[in-house]
Design an enzyme around this catalytic site. Structure first.
Site, PDB file in Angstrom:
ATOM      1  N   HIS A 126      -0.701  -6.115   1.170  1.00  0.00           N
ATOM      2  CA  HIS A 126      -0.768  -7.519   0.699  1.00  0.00           C
ATOM      3  C   HIS A 126       0.307  -8.472   1.218  1.00  0.00           C
ATOM      4  O   HIS A 126       1.134  -8.968   0.461  1.00  0.00           O
ATOM      5  CB  HIS A 126      -0.838  -7.573  -0.831  1.00  0.00           C
ATOM      6  CG  HIS A 126       0.090  -6.628  -1.564  1.00  0.00           C
ATOM      7  ND1 HIS A 126       1.431  -6.543  -1.307  1.00  0.00           N
ATOM      8  CD2 HIS A 126      -0.164  -5.730  -2.547  1.00  0.00           C
ATOM      9  CE1 HIS A 126       1.972  -5.640  -2.115  1.00  0.00           C
ATOM     10  NE2 HIS A 126       1.028  -5.126  -2.874  1.00  0.00           N
ATOM     11  N   ASP A 149      -6.819  -5.314  -3.221  1.00  0.00           N
ATOM     12  CA  ASP A 149      -5.810  -5.075  -4.274  1.00  0.00           C
ATOM     13  C   ASP A 149      -6.453  -5.306  -5.656  1.00  0.00           C
ATOM     14  O   ASP A 149      -5.838  -5.874  -6.558  1.00  0.00           O
ATOM     15  CB  ASP A 149      -4.564  -5.945  -4.103  1.00  0.00           C
ATOM     16  CG  ASP A 149      -3.392  -5.476  -4.979  1.00  0.00           C
ATOM     17  OD1 ASP A 149      -3.504  -4.408  -5.621  1.00  0.00           O
ATOM     18  OD2 ASP A 149      -2.379  -6.194  -5.029  1.00  0.00           O
TER      19      ASP A 149
HETATM   20 ZN   LIG Z   1       1.320  -3.896  -4.504  1.00  0.00          ZN
END
Ligand SMILES: [Zn+2]
Length: 446
Positions: A236, A309
């Protein structure tokens, strides 16, 4: 198993450079034919899925999600998480090891795999911890986990804070041919941090998380990857500075891959205004400028892939004061709709978007566990069919995921998954998609 003909869709497959209107035949769970002309299935009765006006591409591959099982089944289970993945068009998902117990030994990995085998509807590939218990002290038995089938190692949720440990992990990872996936955060700079540091955090009176907290660890990890020649994967990526660091590292030949989430590509820190705990995520939503840099990075292949995520939480978890709320956004079921805004706004081509969701992540995983990310003849049929132009309102009540925690609740998105086929099985279908049973004249099959 009956034959399934997916008829007349717009087929896009980056692994083979296909971008054309055509049809595709699935037999015995595998892709057996793909092309422009007419095809007659080699048995008289078969099903036809009418895909006119729809995109047909390899099933999406997600390198980063949280399925919460074992230990946090109130947030998500393998059953609900894989169904949410199917609704989002994902046919291969890689689950993070920060469960309870964490995936730091073969027994727990085997346990997760056994639940996947009985309750999962899409392929799940586990990621192992870097450190015992994810505590950042002692390295896990990396070779044991590799033979148990992990596709990489991560202490996600937290960074691999100890540089010596990170160096060791990269060393062993290099020999095993597997990536070390780091959540890059200098926690001494983010303690009690709530959102991106800037004028909005000041106005809201929330403790900020500076971009530097991420970039310091990205820079450290790149230095260690250079030292060890190990494979670093950065989870991320959220800042312009990180994109610059990765770009320079790739130019130098350092073995690094990187991912960006749909929310970091499409939402800014402004979503936090009103103290919306569903917009609280780590790393935090950043600025327009960061988004521009992330999109540019994605276009140039500085950032290799998009990963969700997916981080489900219960409503009770998020129904509290902003400072007390856990970080995370539920991601599977809105991923395509939010990412399609980049295509509709002319910021990213459809072909690039699909490559970053299919072929590119499949290259990171490799072919050891099936062959995801392609419509190649003979491979297990993992296929996503979506309508690029259909507008819909995000109704979290309709989610298969237990997590309803998304700042997109109630928003209008344009682009929707209509059907998902995982290893030859239709695991999700929108009500509007027509599947018709056909029986040909048996005379033709004499
Ligand atoms: Zn993370």
């Amino acid at each position: 198993m009956k034959f399934l003909l997916i008829d007349g869709g717009h087929i896009i497959d980056s692994s083979q450079g296909i971008d054309e209107i055509g049809s595709l035949l699935i037999s015995e769970g595998k892709i057996s034919w793909l092309g422009r002309g007419e095809v007659t299935p080699p048995q008289p009765d078969y099903d036809v899925l009418h895909a006119q006006g729809l995109i047909v591409c390899p099933g999406f591959v997600d390198l980063h999600c949280h399925l919460r099982q074992p230990g946090f089944e109130e947030r998500e289970t393998i059953a609900t998480g894989t169904r949410a993945a199917a609704r989002g068009g994902f046919t291969t998902i890689c689950c993070m090891p920060n469960t309870n117990p964490p995936l730091d030994n073969q027994t727990v990995v085997d346990y997760v795999k056994s639940i996947v085998a009985t309750e999962g509807v899409v392929r799940v590939l586990p990621i192992g911890c870097i450190s015992k218990g994810g505590k950042g002290q002692k390295l896990v038995p990396m070779d044991e986990l590799a033979s148990a089938g992990v596709i990489g190692y991560s202490d996600d949720g937290k960074p691999a804070a100890n540089s010596r440990l990170m160096r060791q992990a990269l060393d062993y990872g290099r020999d095993l041919g597997l990536p070390i996936i780091d959540h890059c955060e200098d926690t001494s700079l983010t303690e009690c941090g709530q959102m991106n540091e800037g004028t909005i955090s000041t106005k809201l009176g929330l403790r900020g998380i500076p971009a530097a907290a991420e970039e310091i660890i990205v820079a450290r990890d790149l230095a260690l990857a250079e030292l060890t020649k190990g494979w670093l994967h950065i989870a991320h990526v959220s800042t312009e500075g990180s994109v610059d660091l990765i770009r320079r590292a790739k130019e130098k030949g350092i073995k690094v891959t990187a991912e960006v989430t749909p929310h970091h590509l499409t939402l800014t820190e402004e979503k936090v205004i009103g103290y919306n705990t569903n917009a609280k995520v780590n790393p935090p939503l950043r600025t327009k400028r960061d988004i521009q840099a992330l999109i540019q990075g994605l276009k140039e292949n500085v950032i290799d892939i998009i990963a969700t995520d997916h981080a489900p939480h219960t409503e009770a978890d998020k129904l509290c004061e902003f400072a007390l709320a856990p970080s995370g956004i539920t991601g599977f079921e809105t991923a395509l709709g939010s990412l399609m805004s980049l295509v509709h706004d002319g910021k990213l081509s459809l072909v690039t978007l699909i490559a970053r969701l299919t072929y590119q992540p499949s290259k990171i995983i490799g072919n050891k566990y099936g062959k995801p990310g392609t419509l190649d003849i003979g491979t297990p049929a993992d296929i996503t069919i979506f309508n690029p132009d259909l507008e819909w309102i995000v109704d979290t009540k309709a989610f298969a995921s237990k997590g309803k925690n998304t700042p997109l609740a109630g928003s209008r998105l344009k682009g929707k998954v209509m059907a998902t086929i995982a290893q030859g099985k239709l695991v999700y279908k929108d009500d509007s998609v027509r599947v018709e049973a056909k029986v040909l004249d048996k005379m033709n099959y004499g």
